[in-house]
Structures are given as structure tokens and as C-alpha cells.
Design a protein around this motif. Structure first.
Motif, mmCIF file in Angstrom:
data_model
loop_
_atom_site.group_PDB
_atom_site.id
_atom_site.type_symbol
_atom_site.label_atom_id
_atom_site.label_comp_id
_atom_site.label_asym_id
_atom_site.label_seq_id
_atom_site.Cartn_x
_atom_site.Cartn_y
_atom_site.Cartn_z
ATOM 1 N N ASN A 163 53.759 -18.231 83.007
ATOM 2 C CA ASN A 163 54.675 -17.519 84.246
ATOM 3 C C ASN A 163 55.375 -16.175 83.739
ATOM 4 N N GLY A 164 55.772 -15.529 82.792
ATOM 5 C CA GLY A 164 56.670 -15.062 82.472
ATOM 6 C C GLY A 164 57.624 -15.679 82.162
ATOM 7 N N HIS A 165 58.551 -16.593 82.447
ATOM 8 C CA HIS A 165 59.382 -17.276 82.248
ATOM 9 C C HIS A 165 59.992 -17.444 81.126
ATOM 10 N N GLY A 166 58.893 -17.791 79.104
ATOM 11 C CA GLY A 166 59.723 -17.899 78.499
ATOM 12 C C GLY A 166 59.682 -19.249 77.978
ATOM 13 N N THR A 167 59.729 -19.930 78.706
ATOM 14 C CA THR A 167 59.284 -21.773 78.303
ATOM 15 C C THR A 167 58.301 -22.658 78.525
ATOM 16 N N VAL A 168 57.805 -23.775 78.048
ATOM 17 C CA VAL A 168 57.052 -23.987 78.314
ATOM 18 C C VAL A 168 56.837 -25.884 78.478
ATOM 19 N N ALA A 169 56.323 -26.012 79.725
ATOM 20 C CA ALA A 169 56.411 -27.455 80.385
ATOM 21 C C ALA A 169 54.906 -27.981 79.537
ATOM 22 N N THR A 170 55.148 -29.546 79.636
ATOM 23 C CA THR A 170 53.926 -29.756 79.126
ATOM 24 C C THR A 170 54.478 -31.580 79.945
ATOM 25 N N ALA A 171 53.228 -32.005 79.198
ATOM 26 C CA ALA A 171 53.168 -33.777 79.710
ATOM 27 C C ALA A 171 54.746 -34.345 79.661
ATOM 28 N N ASP A 172 55.045 -34.438 78.511
ATOM 29 C CA ASP A 172 55.877 -35.387 78.358
ATOM 30 C C ASP A 172 57.088 -34.620 79.155
ATOM 31 N N ASP A 173 57.482 -33.136 79.332
ATOM 32 C CA ASP A 173 58.157 -32.755 80.055
ATOM 33 C C ASP A 173 58.488 -31.871 80.877
ATOM 34 N N PRO A 174 58.227 -32.471 81.986
ATOM 35 C CA PRO A 174 57.252 -31.512 83.214
ATOM 36 C C PRO A 174 58.482 -30.753 83.778
ATOM 37 N N PHE A 175 60.267 -30.686 83.113
ATOM 38 C CA PHE A 175 60.357 -30.184 84.298
ATOM 39 C C PHE A 175 61.514 -29.557 83.350
ATOM 40 N N ALA A 176 60.659 -29.059 82.418
ATOM 41 C CA ALA A 176 61.667 -27.758 81.653
ATOM 42 C C ALA A 176 62.238 -26.712 81.601
ATOM 43 N N ASP A 177 63.420 -26.038 80.916
ATOM 44 C CA ASP A 177 63.918 -25.143 81.670
ATOM 45 C C ASP A 177 63.230 -23.904 81.910
ATOM 46 N N PRO A 178 62.942 -23.720 83.119
ATOM 47 C CA PRO A 178 62.265 -22.552 82.960
ATOM 48 C C PRO A 178 62.668 -21.169 82.511
ATOM 49 N N GLY A 179 64.009 -20.490 82.124
ATOM 50 C CA GLY A 179 64.913 -19.530 82.092
ATOM 51 C C GLY A 179 65.128 -18.742 82.331
ATOM 52 N N MET A 180 64.976 -17.153 82.423
ATOM 53 C CA MET A 180 65.837 -16.570 83.271
ATOM 54 C C MET A 180 64.673 -15.612 82.832
ATOM 55 N N PRO A 181 64.515 -15.066 84.856
ATOM 56 C CA PRO A 181 63.938 -13.625 85.087
ATOM 57 C C PRO A 181 64.136 -12.500 84.741
ATOM 58 N N PRO A 182 63.245 -11.556 83.999
ATOM 59 C CA PRO A 182 63.193 -10.583 83.229
ATOM 60 C C PRO A 182 64.507 -9.753 84.305
ATOM 61 N N HIS A 183 65.440 -8.982 83.492
ATOM 62 C CA HIS A 183 66.861 -7.851 84.206
ATOM 63 C C HIS A 183 66.046 -7.222 84.354
ATOM 64 N N GLU A 184 66.597 -6.610 85.859
ATOM 65 C CA GLU A 184 65.700 -5.534 86.245
ATOM 66 C C GLU A 184 67.236 -5.041 87.189
ATOM 67 N N PRO A 185 67.559 -3.370 86.925
ATOM 68 C CA PRO A 185 68.067 -2.332 86.978
ATOM 69 C C PRO A 185 68.128 -2.243 87.725
ATOM 70 N N ARG A 186 69.700 -2.055 88.616
ATOM 71 C CA ARG A 186 69.808 -1.282 89.995
ATOM 72 C C ARG A 186 69.530 -0.007 90.148
ATOM 73 N N VAL A 187 69.453 0.738 91.442
ATOM 74 C CA VAL A 187 69.613 1.743 91.033
ATOM 75 C C VAL A 187 70.834 2.503 90.376
ATOM 76 N N GLN A 188 71.815 1.685 90.765
ATOM 77 C CA GLN A 188 73.277 2.376 90.504
ATOM 78 C C GLN A 188 73.335 2.623 88.432
ATOM 79 N N ASP A 189 72.041 1.899 87.804
ATOM 80 C CA ASP A 189 72.628 1.627 86.355
ATOM 81 C C ASP A 189 71.680 2.600 86.126
ATOM 82 N N VAL A 190 70.364 3.644 86.603
ATOM 83 C CA VAL A 190 69.166 4.270 86.007
ATOM 84 C C VAL A 190 69.593 5.705 87.064
ATOM 85 N N ASP A 191 70.890 6.051 88.220
ATOM 86 C CA ASP A 191 70.717 6.891 88.627
ATOM 87 C C ASP A 191 72.589 7.337 89.488
#
Length: 355
Positions: free
Chosen positions: A21-49
């Protein structure tokens, strides 16, 4: 059987992975609540303009400047608007113009500082998500060093050094807002200067009975009685009556001259009639209870007791010093009159009081 087999098949399957799903971690049957991690950083308009960043900078500066103007408006309202002026504000009706102006300007000043800080943080400061593990309360030296490094990095990323317009207007707003509290000290009233050291009593002022409003003669004061007096010319309908009587209130008692122990008290009296301030030297309550046999007067508030036969010194209670005496005599018309003001300020001691 088919239901059981189906259940077994599901249990053996791997649950969908967070990595897929793009979160970088794996959930298994033994650990169905694994840490999903941080979503990819999206720059703000002020960061690029940079133009967008400049616009945000101007907005923050505008908010800080509005705070400064509101603080100036607060001070101007406090000085210029009379306390008894009312205005109609819908739907509240008639309200005090001063209170409305002070509340509005102070609210705007504080709001603009907060709004400016929030807009600054959301549009110009770094918004990179940071992940840090929990640690013990007592941090290790390496952790403290990391915290300081993070602080320095945050200070650098705030771009305070590169945004002088924000820096100057923010400092200006923060410097002016405290003035709102400083000018409120005016409501404590003007400095007393020497007003607390003087009353309406002066040489030649007649002693007037508080109840009958008639000048007092020596024969009006009988042994064992307690009479209250005020200076002539003071009318209970006067605007300043309460303020003046609070300092000038006087009590008269006739003692046998041989019962007066203090020589100066005897010199300041007339035929055994002594005059003392009615204001207790503890917290300013009116002394009003007299005991004829002992010549003691009692303050009903905290039971401070004064001996009128011995310079009105304190013999019991929390009062700090004796009641001030008023020197009296009789004029050519046979009326009791003052020979001056009290020798010392009446009522409780205060820090400006002269030794």
C-alpha cells in the motif's frame, strides 16, 4: 467441512502488506497491527515556489503588524474613552464603550499574534515528519546532545534569520502586547503623594457633631460618653464625603484630668476632653466601643484595644501603633476647635509612610 477448510485457507494466507500500500511495512497473520509507517512527504507550494513563500511571509507580517496596531488602539482607548461613556452594540444593547474597546483591541492583538505564529509554522517552517523512539525520563548525554542538535536544526529550518520582515514584526508585536497590562495599572489610581498624611482638620476648624451637625461645646461632652465629630464644612452630601470622613473621623471622650497618664495628651486636651482618630491603625475599621471604667476603646473588627488615658497606645490586638491625637482648644465663642491636623497619618501604616 467446507466451512472449516475455507477458514483454514484464510488463516494460512498472508494479510495484505502495508508495503504494497506504499507504507513500507508488512502486516502478517501473526502481527496484523504492524506500524504502517509515515506516508510519503508531499512538499507544500511554499517549498517549491518562492513567490508563494513571500506571500505567506507578508501575511504573517501583516498579522503581527495588526497586533501592534491593536495594542496601540488598546492604549489609546484606555486614555481617550471616558469610563462613563456607553454605546449601543447589537445585539448586546448599551454597554460601556471603554470595556468594549479594550476587549476588542486586546482580543485582536492576541489573536493576530497567535494566528501569525500558526500561519508561519504551517506555511514556512519545515514540515518534515520526524520519528523518535520513546526514552527514559532521565535522558542520556547522547540524547540531550541530540535534543540540542534538533533544536538548533529547528531554529535553522524556521528560517527566522532569512525572514527579517517576520522577525521584526513578530518582535514588535511581542514587545507591544505587554504594554496593555502596564497601562491597566492606571486603574490603581494616581500616586497618593502626601494625600494620606493630611486630613481636613486645620487650625481653627470647629468640631461638629456627626449626628446633629452642630458645633460642639465642652459641656456637650460628658464623662463616660463617646462622641463622634467631623470638621466643619464637611457635608454628607458632598461627592468626596466618604473619602474625607474616612481620614478625618474623630472621637471625643471626657476623662478626669488626673486619670490622664500621658503629659502630652493632657496638654493637647481641654478640661479632660481628648480627641483621637476614629480609624483603627490595623486595617482602618471604625473604633466605636468604649469602656468607661478602664478608658479603653475597642475596634470591633479584630479586637484591637487602645488605652485613651495613656496616649491611645495599643494594649491588645493586631494594631501596629497608637491612635493619632488631635490637639483641641476652645475659641472665643465657647466652641471646641482644632489646633491643627493630626501629627501623623491616620489609619494603617503603608510603605510610603514617613518615619
Amino acid at each position: 467441512m467446507s466451512e472449516t477448510g475455507s477458514h483454514d485457507n484464510v488463516s494460512d494466507e498472508k494479510l495484505p502488506s502495508a508495503q504494497e500500500n506504499g507504507h513500507g511495512t508488512v502486516a502478517t497473520a501473526d502481527d496484523p497491527f504492524a506500524d504502517p509507517g509515515m506516508p510519503p512527504h508531499e512538499p507544500r507550494v511554499q517549498d517549491v515556489d518562492e513567490r508563494a513563500a513571500k506571500r505567506s511571509e507578508r501575511v504573517v507580517a501583516m498579522l503581527f503588524t495588526a497586533s501592534m496596531l491593536a495594542t496601540v488602539g488598546f492604549i489609546a482607548s484606555f486614555v481617550a474613552i471616558p469610563v462613563d461613556k456607553f454605546v449601543y452594540i447589537w445585539p448586546m444593547g448599551n454597554i460601556g464603550a471603554l470595556n468594549f474597546a479594550l476587549g476588542t483591541t486586546l482580543g485582536v492583538a492576541l489573536f493576530c499574534i497567535g494566528a501569525g505564529a500558526v500561519h508561519w509554522a504551517r506555511t514556512l517552517m519545515s514540515d518534515h515528519e520526524l520519528v523518535d523512539e520513546r526514552h527514559q525520563v532521565a535522558a542520556e548525554p547522547d540524547t540531550r546532545a541530540k535534543v540540542m542538535e534538533d533544536f538548533r536544526q529547528g531554529a535553522k529550518e524556521s528560517a527566522l534569520g532569512r525572514r527579517p520582515l517576520i522577525r521584526r514584526t513578530m518582535f514588535g508585536a511581542l514587545a507591544l502586547v505587554p504594554l496593555s497590562g502596564v497601562v491597566l495599572l492606571r486603574d490603581l489610581g494616581p500616586l497618593p503623594e502626601d494625600k494620606l498624611e493630611h486630613t481636613l482638620w486645620a487650625k481653627g476648624k470647629l468640631l461638629v457633631n456627626e449626628n446633629t451637625h452642630e458645633p460642639l461645646r465642652p459641656e456637650d461632652i460628658t464623662v463616660g460618653s463617646l462622641t463622634f465629630a467631623m470638621p466643619e464644612g464637611l457635608d454628607e452630601h458632598d461627592e468626596d464625603f466618604q473619602k474625607e470622613i474616612a481620614k478625618a473621623a474623630l472621637m471625643l471622650v471626657r476623662l478626669e484630668p488626673e486619670d490622664i497618664k500621658d503629659k502630652r495628651e493632657l496638654d493637647w486636651s481641654h478640661e479632660g476632653i481628648v480627641a483621637y482618630s476614629k480609624i483603627c491603625t490595623h486595617v482602618g475599621c471604625p473604633v466605636s466601643l468604649y469602656e468607661q471604667q478602664t478608658h479603653h476603646v475597642l475596634c470591633p473588627c479584630h479586637q484591637s484595644t487602645f488605652d485613651l488615658s495613656d496616649g491611645a497606645r495599643v494594649i491588645f490586638g493586631p494594631a501596629g501603633h497608637a491612635l493619632p491625637q488631635l490637639k483641641i482648644s476652645v475659641n472665643n465663642d465657647g466652641f471646641l476647635e482644632a489646633q491643627g491636623d493630626f501629627e501623623e497619618p491616620v489609619g494603617p501604616a503603608y510603605w510610603e509612610r514617613r518615619a
